[in-house]
Design a protein around this motif. Structure first.
Motif, short mmCIF file in Angstrom:
data_model
loop_
_atom_site.label_atom_id
_atom_site.label_comp_id
_atom_site.label_asym_id
_atom_site.label_seq_id
_atom_site.Cartn_x
_atom_site.Cartn_y
_atom_site.Cartn_z
N SER A 1 4.23 9.17 -12.71
CA SER A 1 3.91 8.40 -11.52
C SER A 1 4.21 9.20 -10.26
CB SER A 1 4.73 7.10 -11.50
OG SER A 1 4.33 6.22 -12.51
N ASP A 2 3.59 8.77 -9.16
CA ASP A 2 3.88 9.37 -7.87
C ASP A 2 5.29 8.99 -7.41
OD1 ASP A 2 1.50 10.77 -7.46
OD2 ASP A 2 0.46 8.98 -6.75
N ARG B 1 5.23 0.81 -8.31
CA ARG B 1 4.08 1.64 -7.99
C ARG B 1 4.54 2.81 -7.11
NH1 ARG B 1 -1.00 -1.97 -6.38
NH2 ARG B 1 -2.00 -0.01 -6.99
N LYS C 1 0.84 -1.19 0.00
CA LYS C 1 0.00 0.00 0.00
C LYS C 1 0.88 1.25 0.00
CE LYS C 1 -3.89 -2.16 2.42
NZ LYS C 1 -3.33 -3.51 2.32
N GLU C 2 0.28 2.38 -0.29
CA GLU C 2 1.03 3.63 -0.26
C GLU C 2 1.69 3.82 1.10
OE1 GLU C 2 -1.24 6.98 -1.48
OE2 GLU C 2 -1.55 6.24 -3.53
N ARG D 1 4.61 6.15 -4.40
CA ARG D 1 4.48 6.38 -2.96
C ARG D 1 4.89 5.15 -2.14
NH1 ARG D 1 2.36 11.26 -2.20
NH2 ARG D 1 1.12 12.17 -3.89
N ARG D 2 5.99 4.56 -2.55
CA ARG D 2 6.56 3.42 -1.85
C ARG D 2 8.08 3.54 -1.84
NH1 ARG D 2 1.90 2.21 -4.17
NH2 ARG D 2 0.56 0.51 -3.44
#
Length: 399
Positions: free
Chosen positions: A121-122, A81, A61-62, A83-84
Motif C-alpha cells: 500500500s501507499d 487507505r 481523499k489522498e 496517502r492519508r
C-alpha cells in the motif's frame, strides 16, 4: 540473497510543447495545489463505531487527515487507505477497543493486506491514539497490521492484543506475497504492553520488508518475544526498552547492514522451559554487508526462572527424561547464512546471574564461509561463560 534496492518512485511532471520559431520549448504546466481536508469519525462507543470509522476513511481523499474521536468500539477490521494521516485527539482521549468476541485478524490494517493485493500500500501516518485489543475476551488479533511502504507510526499505545502488537507483513490476509518491496518506514515512540504474541513481529518469507527503523519505544509483558524479525536487512533497532520478556528480547534474522544500538533489556527468558535457549540480542548474518551491535544494556534482573519439565512420563515402560536446564545467551551472532559475515560488537554492557548456563557473547559461523567480528569495549560480568567462539570465526580486539 542481498536485500533489494528500495522501491523507487518518480513524480510526474506535465509538459507542453510550444512552437517558438523553429525551436521547441518545453514548459511545465502549472498545477493547482492540493487541498487536504480533515475528516472526522466520531464514535459513540457502540458496535456501530467500526462502520462510522470505515465510512469516514472511504469518503476521504489522498492527502486528507482522518481524525478518530473516541472512545471507539470495533467489531470489524479497519482498512487503512494509503496517502492519508490517521490520528486521534490524544492517546487517552481516542481509545479504539476490540469488542468482546470479535476475534478480528487485525484491528487496523493496510489496505493491500485486507484486499490481498500483490503490491504494498501507499504510505500512511498513524499517531496519537490507543489500540486496546481486549485480550481477555478475544483470540488471534494483531493490533496494527502494516503492509505499507514509507509510512510513519508515532505516539501510539497498543495494549492487550491477543496476538502481536504490531506486525509488518509481506503476506496478505490470504497469504499473497508482495511482488515489490516495502521499505523506508519508521515506528517511533510507541508503547506496546501485554501482547499475546510478540511486541513487534516482521513476517517476510521473501526479501521485501527491509530498511525500516524501530526506535524510542517500550515493549513489556509480551506473550513471546519483544522483537521477532524474520528479515532485518537494513533495519535499525534503537533506543528500545524491553522488559519482562518470556522468550527473546531482540531476535533479528538475516541481518544485512543492520544496526542494533542503545537498547535497554531488563530481562529475557522469563518463562523459560527446559532444553531451550533464550537470547537478549540475537542476529544471524547475511554475507556481503556489515552489521553493528553497540551500546546495549542486557540484564537478567529477576530471579532464576522456574523450569518446566517436559511431559515425558512413565509410559510404555519409560522413565521420565532427566532434567535439562534452559540456556541464556546475552548477545549472539550465531550463524552466517551465506558467504562471510561481518559485524562490529562494541560498548555493550552485560550483567548476569553467574551460572554456567549463561553465555555473555556467542559467535558462530554456522553454514557460512566465515565470520569476521570486531569486538571491543564490551563489559561482561557475572556470567558463567563470558565468551564462546566457534571455528571459522575471526575476532579482533579484546572483549
Amino acid at each position: 540473497m542481498p536485500k533489494p534496492r528500495p522501491r523507487q518512485t518518480a513524480g510526474a511532471i506535465a509538459l507542453t510543447l510550444a512552437a517558438s520559431g523553429s525551436a521547441v520549448v518545453i514548459q511545465p504546466l502549472a498545477s493547482a495545489p492540493a487541498i487536504a481536508a480533515r475528516v472526522s469519525a466520531t464514535c459513540v462507543n457502540t458496535a456501530a463505531d467500526a462502520r462510522t470509522i470505515q465510512a469516514a476513511i472511504d469518503a476521504s481523499k489522498e492527502g486528507d487527515e482522518v481524525v478518530f474521536k473516541g472512545p471507539c468500539l470495533i467489531n470489524r477490521t479497519i482498512t487503512l487507505r494509503g496517502r492519508r494521516t490517521y490520528r486521534g485527539d490524544a492517546k487517552a482521549g481516542t481509545v479504539i477497543k476490540q469488542a468482546d468476541g470479535a476475534n478480528l485478524p487485525a484491528m487496523l490494517a493496510s489496505e493491500s493486506w485486507v484486499t490481498d493485493q500483490a503490491y504494498s500500500s501507499d504510505p500512511v501516518r498513524i499517531e496519537r491514539l490507543t489500540l486496546d485489543g481486549n485480550r481477555d475476551h478475544n483470540t488471534g488479533t494483531v493490533g496494527l497490521m502494516l503492509r505499507s511502504w514509507d509510512s510513519r507510526i508515532y505516539d501510539v499505545d497498543i495494549l492487550g492484543t491477543p496476538s502481536d502488537g504490531i506486525r509488518v507483513s509481506n503476506p496478505s490476509k490470504n497469504g499473497t506475497r508482495l511482488r515489490n518491496t516495502m521499505v523506508n518506514s519508521v515506528i517511533s515512540d510507541v508503547y506496546i504492553e501485554r501482547a499475546g504474541g510478540s511486541g513487534l513481529k516482521v513476517v517476510d518469507p521473501g526479501n521485501a520488508v527491509t530498511d525500516w527503523t524501530f526506535q524510542r519505544s517500550w515493549i513489556g509483558f509480551s506473550g513471546e518475544s519483544g522483537v521477532d524479525a524474520e528479515n532485518s536487512a537494513g533495519w535499525t533497532f534503537s533506543d528500545l526498552h524491553l522488559y519482562a520478556t518470556p522468550k527473546n528480547a531482540i531476535d533479528a534474522h538475516r541481518c544485512f547492514g543492520t544496526s542494533i544500538h542503545n537498547n535497554y533489556i531488563e530481562d529475557f527468558g522469563t518463562k523459560a522451559t527446559a532444553r531451550q535457549t533464550y537470547y537478549g540480542i540475537r542476529c544471524d548474518l547475511q554475507g556481503e554487508a556489515g552489521t553493528t551491535i553497540s551500546n546495549n544494556l542486557i540484564h537478567k534482573f529477576g530471579p532464576r526462572p522456574a523450569v518446566t519439565q517436559p511431559a515425558n512420563t512413565r509410559q510404555y515402560g519409560k522413565a521420565p527424561a532427566p532434567q535439562q536446564d534452559p540456556s541464556f545467551v546475552y548477545l549472539a551472532l550465531d550463524s552466517v547464512n551465506y558467504g562471510t559475515g561481518h559485524a562490529t560488537v562494541t560498548g555493550n554492557s552485560i550483567l548476569g546471574h553467574g551460572t554456567r548456563r549463561e553465555t555473555g557473547l556467542l559467535f558462530r559461523r554456522g553454514r557460512g564461509n566465515g565470520l569476521s567480528i570486531a569486538s571491543t569495549g564490551n563489559l561482561v560480568d557475572n556470567v558463567g561463560i563470558p565468551r564462546s567462539i566457534g571455528s571459522g570465526v575471526r575476532v579482533t580486539g579484546g572483549y
